[in-house]
Design a protein around this motif. Structure first.
Motif, mmCIF file in Angstrom:
data_model
loop_
_atom_site.group_PDB
_atom_site.id
_atom_site.type_symbol
_atom_site.label_atom_id
_atom_site.label_comp_id
_atom_site.label_asym_id
_atom_site.label_seq_id
_atom_site.Cartn_x
_atom_site.Cartn_y
_atom_site.Cartn_z
ATOM 1 N N UNK A 8 12.395 -33.932 -35.220
ATOM 2 C CA UNK A 8 12.515 -35.392 -35.196
ATOM 3 C C UNK A 8 13.986 -35.791 -35.140
ATOM 4 N N UNK A 9 14.257 -36.709 -34.259
ATOM 5 C CA UNK A 9 15.660 -37.125 -34.090
ATOM 6 C C UNK A 9 16.250 -37.665 -35.374
ATOM 7 N N UNK A 10 15.370 -38.356 -36.096
ATOM 8 C CA UNK A 10 15.859 -38.990 -37.324
ATOM 9 C C UNK A 10 16.328 -37.950 -38.326
ATOM 10 N N UNK A 11 15.789 -36.690 -38.194
ATOM 11 C CA UNK A 11 16.143 -35.676 -39.186
ATOM 12 C C UNK A 11 17.260 -34.773 -38.716
ATOM 13 N N UNK A 12 17.939 -35.192 -37.723
ATOM 14 C CA UNK A 12 18.982 -34.337 -37.172
ATOM 15 C C UNK A 12 20.038 -33.995 -38.223
ATOM 16 N N UNK A 13 20.307 -34.938 -39.075
ATOM 17 C CA UNK A 13 21.319 -34.707 -40.113
ATOM 18 C C UNK A 13 20.843 -33.602 -41.062
ATOM 19 N N UNK A 14 19.545 -33.619 -41.370
ATOM 20 C CA UNK A 14 19.003 -32.573 -42.229
ATOM 21 C C UNK A 14 19.120 -31.246 -41.544
ATOM 22 N N UNK A 15 18.794 -31.244 -40.262
ATOM 23 C CA UNK A 15 18.875 -30.020 -39.474
ATOM 24 C C UNK A 15 20.288 -29.460 -39.536
ATOM 25 N N UNK A 16 21.242 -30.322 -39.395
ATOM 26 C CA UNK A 16 22.651 -29.892 -39.413
ATOM 27 C C UNK A 16 22.990 -29.247 -40.748
ATOM 28 N N UNK A 17 22.579 -29.948 -41.787
ATOM 29 C CA UNK A 17 22.894 -29.433 -43.128
ATOM 30 C C UNK A 17 22.279 -28.055 -43.294
ATOM 31 N N UNK A 18 21.001 -27.973 -42.933
ATOM 32 C CA UNK A 18 20.269 -26.735 -43.133
ATOM 33 C C UNK A 18 20.898 -25.618 -42.313
ATOM 34 N N UNK A 19 21.179 -25.886 -41.050
ATOM 35 C CA UNK A 19 21.727 -24.849 -40.171
ATOM 36 C C UNK A 19 23.071 -24.375 -40.708
ATOM 37 N N UNK A 20 23.893 -25.346 -41.112
ATOM 38 C CA UNK A 20 25.201 -24.963 -41.673
ATOM 39 C C UNK A 20 25.024 -24.056 -42.888
ATOM 40 N N UNK A 21 24.096 -24.457 -43.721
ATOM 41 C CA UNK A 21 23.863 -23.686 -44.940
ATOM 42 C C UNK A 21 23.390 -22.279 -44.611
ATOM 43 N N UNK A 22 22.455 -22.204 -43.678
ATOM 44 C CA UNK A 22 21.910 -20.903 -43.300
ATOM 45 C C UNK A 22 22.979 -20.019 -42.684
ATOM 46 N N UNK A 23 23.802 -20.585 -41.844
ATOM 47 C CA UNK A 23 24.903 -19.837 -41.246
ATOM 48 C C UNK A 23 25.788 -19.255 -42.334
ATOM 49 N N UNK A 24 26.051 -20.127 -43.298
ATOM 50 C CA UNK A 24 26.895 -19.654 -44.396
ATOM 51 C C UNK A 24 26.242 -18.486 -45.120
ATOM 52 N N UNK A 25 24.956 -18.641 -45.407
ATOM 53 C CA UNK A 25 24.244 -17.585 -46.123
ATOM 54 C C UNK A 25 24.252 -16.303 -45.304
ATOM 55 N N UNK A 26 23.962 -16.417 -44.017
ATOM 56 C CA UNK A 26 23.923 -15.240 -43.159
ATOM 57 C C UNK A 26 25.275 -14.555 -43.110
ATOM 58 N N UNK A 27 26.297 -15.367 -42.950
ATOM 59 C CA UNK A 27 27.647 -14.815 -42.916
ATOM 60 C C UNK A 27 27.945 -14.047 -44.197
ATOM 61 N N UNK A 28 27.559 -14.681 -45.285
ATOM 62 C CA UNK A 28 27.804 -14.055 -46.581
ATOM 63 C C UNK A 28 27.056 -12.738 -46.685
ATOM 64 N N UNK A 29 25.804 -12.775 -46.275
ATOM 65 C CA UNK A 29 24.975 -11.578 -46.378
ATOM 66 C C UNK A 29 25.533 -10.456 -45.524
ATOM 67 N N UNK A 30 25.938 -10.772 -44.292
ATOM 68 C CA UNK A 30 26.469 -9.733 -43.397
ATOM 69 C C UNK A 30 27.766 -9.156 -43.968
ATOM 70 N N UNK A 31 28.613 -10.063 -44.406
ATOM 71 C CA UNK A 31 29.890 -9.587 -44.969
ATOM 72 C C UNK A 31 29.645 -8.681 -46.166
ATOM 73 N N UNK A 32 28.712 -9.130 -46.984
ATOM 74 C CA UNK A 32 28.440 -8.355 -48.195
ATOM 75 C C UNK A 32 27.910 -6.976 -47.833
ATOM 76 N N UNK A 33 27.001 -6.922 -46.855
ATOM 77 C CA UNK A 33 26.396 -5.662 -46.433
ATOM 78 C C UNK A 33 27.465 -4.717 -45.891
ATOM 79 N N UNK A 34 28.278 -5.262 -44.994
ATOM 80 C CA UNK A 34 29.332 -4.432 -44.407
ATOM 81 C C UNK A 34 30.231 -3.845 -45.484
ATOM 82 N N UNK A 35 30.605 -4.754 -46.335
ATOM 83 C CA UNK A 35 31.541 -4.332 -47.380
ATOM 84 C C UNK A 35 30.904 -3.258 -48.258
ATOM 85 N N UNK A 36 29.670 -3.481 -48.680
ATOM 86 C CA UNK A 36 28.980 -2.542 -49.573
ATOM 87 C C UNK A 36 28.824 -1.185 -48.917
ATOM 88 N N UNK A 37 28.355 -1.204 -47.640
ATOM 89 C CA UNK A 37 28.102 0.080 -46.984
ATOM 90 C C UNK A 37 29.385 0.858 -46.804
#
Lengths: 944, 135
Positions: A8-37
């Motif tokens: 829904x167009x009206x929820x685009x702002x939510x989408x943005x927030x969510x995507x940004x958050x997920x990107x952050x989480x993914x980045x964190x997870x990948x970095x953490x994995x690399x570092x740990x291994x």
């Protein structure tokens, strides 16, 4: 639903927030994995190395242990062997040996007795091998059954009598089993290498063992054996990476071989995979958590806010029926409640406003209606209305006024109408504006709204108003001004001023004659306009068009003066000659007769004049009743000529009639048309000398050689003619041309006027052409009777209720024979007669008619006069000559009016075509009446 | 004319009078009584003729009908007054509409004598006598 909301167009702002958050989480997870291994693999390598070193040490210790064990067993066996010689026959020796052999078997130590060195050469070989003479351990390579085994061996010599002839060799195999035992303790893989060859390994994969020698070349082997010590290498096998520690295999402190301890790094890989998997799992859990949290937030916070937002949008769009659902008691819930309250109030106030608006619009509608009514009254008023304000500006001017004055509202709206206009087209308006109310009191009325401070007594500049109002007298003005102003403040001067000026609000009437935009006489009523507070607003000019009234007045005056002149003229002659005769009664007889005949003629003229005037007055007042019907022009002209025949014969004038063939009928009133023709004929004869000629012609008028809808009738003479300058005036009332040698009677000047009037009333035109001395032609037009006007009346019209019906018994007996060559006429007559209840026979020619008359013996025959072959008159004659038919009544129908021939031949009646129902009706009734009489007569005869 | 009785009545003594009227009977009657009174009478039946005669003949007086064809009596009168030759010529106007209307509507007929129709022919003779006696 969730994804729908995301999309829904009206929820685009939510989408943005969510995507940004997920990107952050993914980045964190990948970095953490690399570092740990990475850290793990690094740690693991270090651990592995450490561990491998530990295993190395352990193996060294185990080998040392076995070295000692082998050494011990060798020495022990040597000792035992030496002893056994002495204890051979004792039971003790045997039991010790059995025990020994058991423990040897258990410890996987093999004992060999090597005896009988036969040569010194052999002894030296042993010594060289380190086995002889020295109690020591060493590695011994043994080949049995094609298989090489490496043993830790210890040699113990058995000295007998100072000579060594026998040795005991104890061996322990460093075989697969041994390595497996070590492997069991450590988990690492062990491989033994001796003299560049692989002896045993816990790993059986040949690939591994091959790759081992890729790492371990001869140089490295020599270096390790010669004392370089431990060497660590990685096996770069992608499917099974390993770390290998190469160590010198030292036995009895001598480096004799190499053993490799290796451990697979697969575990590290597995660990790495496990960590990545773990991290993915964690990330997924976090994601799911976030989504769930978001949903929770959405349902608890965002959804109500979104509801609110959509509700407020609807409210903004005007839907006040919207309410938000309040689910919680938190801030959002309270916000929703407040919103609902607000919308409620909004709705109430809007309802109220709507009610007020409705009321207002009703009121407005009422006002508009009233205004429209006033406007349409003003717009449709046949009087002109102009409203001037107190400064002479036009406030209102209605369409009639605009039209009469030839101006447009836009031209003058708001302009002060004072003095002379620059635009000449505005002159009429300025003329109207000049008309002031009585005594020019506008200035004074303007003072009406002054309070006492504005008392006229203070206004020394406007003495006119004081005088007009009677507040002051002329001699008082200057002298008593001061005194009066005092009075003004105290007494009733002001009041008197008002009262006296108010009394002068009369309507003033004046007539204005405009020449532009067209000649018009306007009667203007000027009235001042005041509001309810007596404030002077301006004045209103209401004016009506009296042009025609004034014109009528003028014409009336003119008529009266004309008439009086016309009457006085013959009167003058009468009086003059009467007086002449009276004064000198002794005149000779000739003169007396002459004068008396003048008096007589003039009296006649006076009488005619009075009659004509009365006639004209009557016509003008009441008009003429024209009874128009289709007129047969030849008949009419013939009729009019016959009336003047004797008059013309007196002057020996010949009147010729010339009518076009098949001329259509004219649509005109017979009586007045005959009068018109009579007037024209009378003039023609009067102004035509002896033996002149007059021609009356009638023809269908042709315009551009095409037949028009008019007939033109011309009366042409070859008389004295009319002088050109009179031609356009001869149709005027009382207009006469002085003719000293004029006819025997003098005209009234009304004849042609009458002709013109009548012709025009018929929708025609009249004109005159003349050449003086040669003759005059009067021509007038008449409309042609339309086909539909031909009078074949429907039967219902023919015998209306009030008409006497034919007597029944006669109707039964009576029968008619209709004879006419024209079917149309036969049809009409038959139809008419049958409707009336008679029997009808038809004949279309004379022969048929005679035959039918003889056979059918009809009561009457309707006979057409003009027929091809045998005409009506011949038929009539034949009928009358025949005994059988001579008593049949014959009605002759003819287009001509001359009935003499027919009546002479014995016709019962003569009808002129066109025959209308009424005439026919009357004729039939007459015939039937005669027939009845004769029947009655017959009956009477019978009785007699 | 040779009748002594009539001679007494002749007061005209041969003075020339022009009578202008478009009505032949009226013309005839006025001519008759004036001639019987000893005047020499000329006649004209329209305005044009009147002016022509007035210019060409020596006249002592004109009797002029106001309503005449071609040139109206009123116009004839105006032209007579403009012409130096005829400006002092006495004029008696014959009118059927009385004196009031021409005067009210300013026909420019000031200084003329009016005789309203129907008139007495002998009254005209007296009026003519009167005017000519003074002049």
């Amino acid at each position: 639903m969730f994804f729908k909301e995301f999309l829904n167009r009206q929820n685009r702002i939510h989408l943005k927030i969510i995507v940004t958050f997920l990107c952050f989480v993914l980045f964190f997870a990948i970095a953490q994995t690399l570092w740990t291994t990475r850290r793990m693999s690094r740690d693991f390598e270090a651990h592995t190395t450490n561990r491998l070193h530990g295993y190395t040490r352990l193996l060294n210790e185990v080998i040392k242990e076995h070295e000692d064990k082998v050494s011990f067993y060798a020495q022990f066996m040597a000792d035992v062997t030496k002893l056994s010689d002495e204890l051979t026959d004792t039971g003790v020796g045997r039991s010790v040996l059995i025990y020994l052999l058991d423990s040897l078997k258990k410890d996987r130590v093999r004992i060999r007795l090597y005896r009988g060195f036969t040569t010194d050469q052999e002894r030296r070989r042993l010594v060289r091998k380190g086995l002889l003479g020295i109690r020591t351990t060493t590695l011994v390579e043994e080949h049995t059954h094609g298989k090489s085994v490496l043993n830790i061996a210890a040699v113990a010599p058995i000295e007998r009598a100072g000579d060594i002839r026998e040795v005991i060799i104890a061996e322990y195999p460093l075989d697969h089993e041994f390595l497996r035992a070590v492997e069991k303790k450590t988990g690492a893989d062990f491989t033994l290498i001796y003299k560049g060859r692989l002896f045993s390994s816990t790993i059986t994969a040949p690939l591994y063992n091959e790759s081992l020698f890729d790492l371990l070349d001869e140089t490295l082997q020599r270096e390790i054996v010669s004392g370089r010590g431990t060497v660590i290498r990685d096996v770069p096998d992608p499917s099974n990476p390993r770390k290998i520690v190469f160590n010198p295999l030292s036995v009895n402190f001598k480096n004799l071989g190499i053993y490799a301890v290796s451990e697979s790094l697969r575990q590290v890989l597995l660990n790495k995979r496990r960590i990545v998997f773990q991290n993915i799992l964690i990330t997924a859990i976090i994601l799911i958590g976030v989504v769930l949290l978001y949903n929770l937030i959405l349902s608890r916070i965002t959804q109500p806010i979104m509801d609110l937002s959509s509700a407020s949008k609807q409210v903004a769009e005007g839907n006040l029926d919207v309410r938000v659902a309040v689910k919680t008691k938190d801030e959002i819930g309270r916000l929703g409640e407040s919103f609902n309250v607000m919308v409620n109030q909004l709705r109430q106030s809007q309802d109220e406003a709507k009610k007020r608006m409705d009321e207002l619009s009703r009121l407005y509608q009422k006002v508009t209606d009233e205004r429209n009514i006033s406007k349409s009254i003003l717009d449709n008023l046949s009087s002109g209305v102009i409203l001037f304000d107190s400064d002479q500006r036009v406030v209102l001017i209605n369409p009639t006024a605009q039209q009469w004055l030839g101006i447009k509202e836009g031209q003058i709206k708001g302009r002060q109408i004072v003095g002379k206009p620059k635009d000449p087209s505005l002159e009429p308006l300025y003329m109207l504006a000049m008309i002031q109310p009585i005594e020019n009191l506008i200035q004074c009325w303007k003072h009406f709204d002054y309070d006492k401070g504005g008392c006229p007594a203070f206004r020394s500049d406007d003495p006119h108003c004081w005088l007009t109002s009677g507040t002051f007298h002329r001699d008082e003005i200057a002298a008593k001004h001061t005194e009066k102003s005092k009075e003004c403040a105290e007494c009733d001067v002001y009041q008197r001023f008002r009262t006296s000026l108010s009394a002068k609000r009369e309507v003033k009437f004046e007539e204005v004659e405009l020449t532009k935009p067209q000649h018009r006489v306007l009667k203007v009523a000027v009235s001042p306009v005041f509001d309810e507070h007596e404030k002077f607003l301006g004045r209103i000019n209401v004016f009506s068009d009296v042009t025609s009234e004034r014109e009528i007045d003028r014409l009336k005056t003119e008529f009266v003066s004309l008439v009086s002149h016309e009457l006085r003229t013959p009167l003058s002659s009468i009086k003059a000659y009467a007086e002449i005769l009276l004064k000198r009664p002794d005149r000779d007889r000739g003169q007396q007769v002459e004068f008396l005949s003048i008096i007589n003629d003039e009296t006649d003229r006076l009488t005619r004049l009075i009659n004509d005037i009365l006639n004209i007055t009557k016509i003008e007042e009441r008009g003429v009743d024209l009874e128009k019907k289709p007129l047969n022009m030849p008949q009419i002209i013939d009729k009019s000529i016959s009336a003047f025949r004797s008059y013309a014969q007196k002057k020996n004038i010949e009147i010729e009639m010339k009518v076009e063939n098949r001329i259509p009928k004219a649509w005109a009133d017979e009586d007045t048309l005959l009068q018109v023709l009579a007037n024209l004929l009378n003039n023609a004869i009067k102004y035509t000398p002896q033996s002149g000629e007059i021609q009356i012609s009638a023809a269908r008028l042709r315009v551009d050689s095409r037949a028009s809808k008019e007939i033109e009738v011309k009366v042409k003479d070859n008389g004295i003619g009319i002088p050109t300058q009179h031609l356009d005036r001869i149709f005027d009332r009382f207009y006469r041309i002085a003719r000293p040698q004029g006819g025997d009677e003098t005209g009234t000047g009304l004849g042609l006027y009458f002709c013109k009037y009548i012709v025009e009333r018929h929708g025609g035109r009249i004109r005159a052409e003349s050449i003086e001395g040669e003759g005059t032609t009067f021509a007038f037009t008449l409309p042609i009777a339309k086909k539909s006007r031909i009078r074949i009346k429907p039967i219902s019209d023919v015998h209306p209720a009030n008409q006497r019906p034919y007597r029944g018994e006669l109707r039964e007996k009576a029968s008619f024979l209709v004879v006419d060559d024209e079917k149309r006429i036969r049809d009409f007559l038959r139809y008419y007669l049958q409707e009336a209840g008679f029997t009808v026979y038809e004949a279309e020619n004379g022969i048929q008619a005679l035959e039918l008359a003889r056979t059918m013996n009809p009561t009457a025959i309707l006979l057409d006069a003009v027929m091809p072959g045998m005409d009506g008159y011949a038929v009539l004659k034949a009928l009358k000559e025949d005994e059988k038919t001579k008593d049949i009544s014959v009605i002759v129908l003819s287009g001509a009016e001359d009935s003499k021939v027919a009546m002479g031949l014995g016709a019962a009646d003569y009808l002129v075509k066109p025959v209308d129902g009424e005439t026919l009706n009357r004729a039939i009734r007459d015939i039937l009446a005669k027939a009845t009489d004769s029947i009655n007569l017959d009956e009477a005869n019978v009785e007699a | 004319m040779k009748d002594p009785k009539r001679e007494e009545m002749v007061t005209g003594r041969g003075k020339r009078i022009l009578v202008a009227d478009d009505e032949p009977n009226i013309l005839k009657s006025v001519k008759l009584v004036l001639e019987e009174a000893g005047y020499q009478v000329l006649t004209a039946m329209d305005g044009e003729e009147t002016l022509r005669v007035a210019r060409n003949e020596k006249l002592d007086l004109i009797i002029l009908d106001i309503k005449m064809p071609k040139i109206s009596g009123q116009e004839v009168y105006r032209r007579l007054r403009e012409d130096t030759k005829t400006k002092d010529l006495p004029v008696v106007l014959l009118t059927a509409i009385g004196k009031e209307i021409p005067e009210r509507e300013g026909w420019g007929l000031s200084g003329a004598d009016y005789v309203t129709k129907p008139f007495s022919p002998y009254g005209i003779v007296e009026r003519v006598n009167e005017i000519l006696r003074h002049s």
